[in-house]
Write a protein that holds these residues in place. Structure first.
Motif, mmCIF file in Angstrom:
data_model
loop_
_atom_site.group_PDB
_atom_site.id
_atom_site.type_symbol
_atom_site.label_atom_id
_atom_site.label_comp_id
_atom_site.label_asym_id
_atom_site.label_seq_id
_atom_site.Cartn_x
_atom_site.Cartn_y
_atom_site.Cartn_z
ATOM 1 N N GLY A 5 1.058 -1.216 0.015
ATOM 2 C CA GLY A 5 -0.029 0.071 0.085
ATOM 3 C C GLY A 5 0.852 1.439 -0.004
ATOM 4 O O GLY A 5 2.035 1.471 -0.569
ATOM 5 N N ASN A 6 0.302 2.533 0.611
ATOM 6 C CA ASN A 6 0.839 3.460 0.639
ATOM 7 C C ASN A 6 2.218 3.581 1.903
ATOM 8 O O ASN A 6 2.813 4.755 1.875
ATOM 9 C CB ASN A 6 0.138 4.787 0.728
ATOM 10 N N GLY A 7 2.145 2.660 2.507
ATOM 11 C CA GLY A 7 3.355 2.767 3.572
ATOM 12 C C GLY A 7 2.904 3.753 4.865
ATOM 13 O O GLY A 7 3.555 3.701 5.837
ATOM 14 N N TYR A 8 1.354 3.905 5.023
ATOM 15 C CA TYR A 8 1.230 4.560 6.314
ATOM 16 C C TYR A 8 0.349 3.845 6.976
ATOM 17 O O TYR A 8 -0.393 3.006 6.600
ATOM 18 C CB TYR A 8 0.260 5.809 5.641
ATOM 19 N N ILE A 9 0.343 3.834 8.551
ATOM 20 C CA ILE A 9 -0.289 3.273 9.259
ATOM 21 C C ILE A 9 -1.611 3.757 9.786
ATOM 22 O O ILE A 9 -1.666 5.127 9.769
ATOM 23 C CB ILE A 9 0.465 3.148 10.558
ATOM 24 N N SER A 10 -2.797 3.298 9.694
ATOM 25 C CA SER A 10 -4.202 4.030 9.910
ATOM 26 C C SER A 10 -3.927 4.391 11.374
ATOM 27 O O SER A 10 -3.426 3.959 12.061
ATOM 28 C CB SER A 10 -5.207 3.179 9.408
ATOM 29 N N ALA A 11 -5.137 5.366 11.695
ATOM 30 C CA ALA A 11 -5.227 5.738 13.122
ATOM 31 C C ALA A 11 -5.855 4.762 13.609
ATOM 32 O O ALA A 11 -5.274 4.676 15.059
ATOM 33 C CB ALA A 11 -6.271 7.035 13.006
ATOM 34 N N GLU A 12 -6.636 3.849 13.447
ATOM 35 C CA GLU A 12 -7.003 2.907 14.192
ATOM 36 C C GLU A 12 -5.816 1.709 14.582
ATOM 37 O O GLU A 12 -5.691 1.404 15.762
ATOM 38 C CB GLU A 12 -8.088 1.881 13.464
ATOM 39 N N ASP A 13 -4.995 1.663 13.515
ATOM 40 C CA ASP A 13 -3.762 0.732 13.733
ATOM 41 C C ASP A 13 -2.787 1.604 14.930
ATOM 42 O O ASP A 13 -2.496 0.661 15.602
ATOM 43 C CB ASP A 13 -3.101 0.212 12.580
ATOM 44 N N ALA A 14 -2.775 2.572 14.730
ATOM 45 C CA ALA A 14 -1.928 3.397 15.804
ATOM 46 C C ALA A 14 -2.306 3.119 17.085
ATOM 47 O O ALA A 14 -1.637 3.221 18.230
ATOM 48 C CB ALA A 14 -1.842 4.889 15.274
ATOM 49 N N ARG A 15 -3.674 3.365 17.378
ATOM 50 C CA ARG A 15 -4.455 3.226 18.602
ATOM 51 C C ARG A 15 -4.096 1.839 19.144
ATOM 52 O O ARG A 15 -3.766 1.803 20.292
ATOM 53 C CB ARG A 15 -5.862 3.548 18.571
ATOM 54 N N MET A 16 -4.154 0.811 18.351
ATOM 55 C CA MET A 16 -4.188 -0.686 18.598
ATOM 56 C C MET A 16 -2.639 -0.581 19.186
ATOM 57 O O MET A 16 -2.366 -1.511 20.157
ATOM 58 C CB MET A 16 -4.343 -1.421 17.641
ATOM 59 N N ILE A 17 -1.713 -0.082 18.252
ATOM 60 C CA ILE A 17 -0.220 -0.424 18.860
ATOM 61 C C ILE A 17 -0.113 0.472 19.999
ATOM 62 O O ILE A 17 0.639 -0.321 21.005
ATOM 63 C CB ILE A 17 0.819 0.258 17.743
ATOM 64 N N LYS A 18 -0.609 1.556 20.382
ATOM 65 C CA LYS A 18 -0.295 2.116 21.557
ATOM 66 C C LYS A 18 -1.079 1.450 22.691
ATOM 67 O O LYS A 18 -0.485 1.431 23.939
ATOM 68 C CB LYS A 18 -0.855 3.613 21.396
ATOM 69 N N LYS A 19 -2.243 0.707 22.610
ATOM 70 C CA LYS A 19 -2.847 0.001 23.471
ATOM 71 C C LYS A 19 -1.948 -1.292 23.927
ATOM 72 O O LYS A 19 -1.824 -1.653 24.943
ATOM 73 C CB LYS A 19 -4.119 -0.399 23.008
ATOM 74 N N LEU A 20 -1.364 -1.873 22.922
ATOM 75 C CA LEU A 20 -0.659 -3.040 23.156
ATOM 76 C C LEU A 20 0.793 -2.716 23.846
ATOM 77 O O LEU A 20 1.217 -3.306 24.766
ATOM 78 C CB LEU A 20 -0.173 -3.607 21.801
ATOM 79 N N ILE A 21 1.453 -1.569 23.486
ATOM 80 C CA ILE A 21 2.448 -1.212 24.230
ATOM 81 C C ILE A 21 2.042 -0.664 25.806
ATOM 82 O O ILE A 21 2.984 -1.502 26.669
ATOM 83 C CB ILE A 21 3.144 0.407 23.521
ATOM 84 N N PHE A 22 1.133 -0.242 26.006
ATOM 85 C CA PHE A 22 0.800 0.375 27.555
ATOM 86 C C PHE A 22 0.241 -0.856 27.999
ATOM 87 O O PHE A 22 0.816 -1.060 29.230
ATOM 88 C CB PHE A 22 -0.247 1.540 27.446
ATOM 89 N N GLY A 23 -0.167 -1.751 27.516
ATOM 90 C CA GLY A 23 -0.633 -3.173 28.078
ATOM 91 C C GLY A 23 0.733 -4.014 28.587
ATOM 92 O O GLY A 23 0.900 -4.473 29.721
ATOM 93 N N SER A 24 1.755 -3.892 27.571
ATOM 94 C CA SER A 24 2.983 -4.657 27.902
ATOM 95 C C SER A 24 3.663 -3.961 29.055
ATOM 96 O O SER A 24 4.301 -4.549 30.113
ATOM 97 C CB SER A 24 3.834 -4.814 26.669
ATOM 98 N N MET A 25 3.593 -2.469 29.298
ATOM 99 C CA MET A 25 4.428 -1.793 30.207
ATOM 100 C C MET A 25 3.507 -2.109 31.603
ATOM 101 O O MET A 25 4.350 -2.277 32.659
ATOM 102 C CB MET A 25 4.245 -0.372 30.044
ATOM 103 N N GLY A 26 2.110 -2.211 31.469
ATOM 104 C CA GLY A 26 1.517 -2.484 32.719
ATOM 105 C C GLY A 26 1.705 -4.064 33.163
ATOM 106 O O GLY A 26 1.909 -3.938 34.360
ATOM 107 N N ILE A 27 1.596 -4.803 32.263
ATOM 108 C CA ILE A 27 2.050 -6.116 32.786
ATOM 109 C C ILE A 27 3.321 -6.240 33.512
ATOM 110 O O ILE A 27 3.758 -6.918 34.332
ATOM 111 C CB ILE A 27 1.860 -7.130 31.525
ATOM 112 N N ALA A 28 4.646 -5.562 32.891
ATOM 113 C CA ALA A 28 5.793 -5.641 33.213
ATOM 114 C C ALA A 28 5.715 -4.900 34.632
ATOM 115 O O ALA A 28 6.578 -5.433 35.568
ATOM 116 C CB ALA A 28 6.947 -5.031 32.285
ATOM 117 N N GLY A 29 4.942 -4.070 34.965
ATOM 118 C CA GLY A 29 4.954 -3.322 36.284
ATOM 119 C C GLY A 29 4.579 -4.276 37.231
ATOM 120 O O GLY A 29 4.805 -4.229 38.391
#
Length: 82
Positions: A12-36
């Motif tokens: 495609g055009n190489g851009y990540i959609s806003a929905e995908d960006a929100r999902m990535i951010k949720k996964l990152i914060f989830g892994s931070m929370g579990i590590a904590g």
């Protein structure tokens, strides 16, 4: 058209959609929370012998190190994706 993003090819055009960006951010914060949470449980077990009845000090230390590594990797990924 194939774009390059972080060394990977994205169709495609190489851009990540806003929905995908929100999902990535949720996964990152989830892994931070579990590590904590793992770090907190390890510290509690080392000091008060509460959740695991002080089963193994070596295990608690290894869990702390693993939680620190996952927390660091999550933080770096968050900074990279801002």
């Amino acid at each position: 058209m194939i774009a390059r993003f972080s060394g990977r090819e994205i169709p495609g055009n190489g851009y990540i959609s806003a929905e995908d960006a929100r999902m990535i951010k949720k996964l990152i914060f989830g892994s931070m929370g579990i590590a904590g949470l793992v770090a907190l449980l390890s510290i509690l077990d080392l000091s008060f012998k509460f959740p695991f009845a002080g089963y193994s000090m070596a295990l608690d230390i290894m869990l702390l190190v693993a939680a620190a590594i996952v927390g660091y990797l999550s933080w770096e990924t968050y900074r990279e994706n801002r």
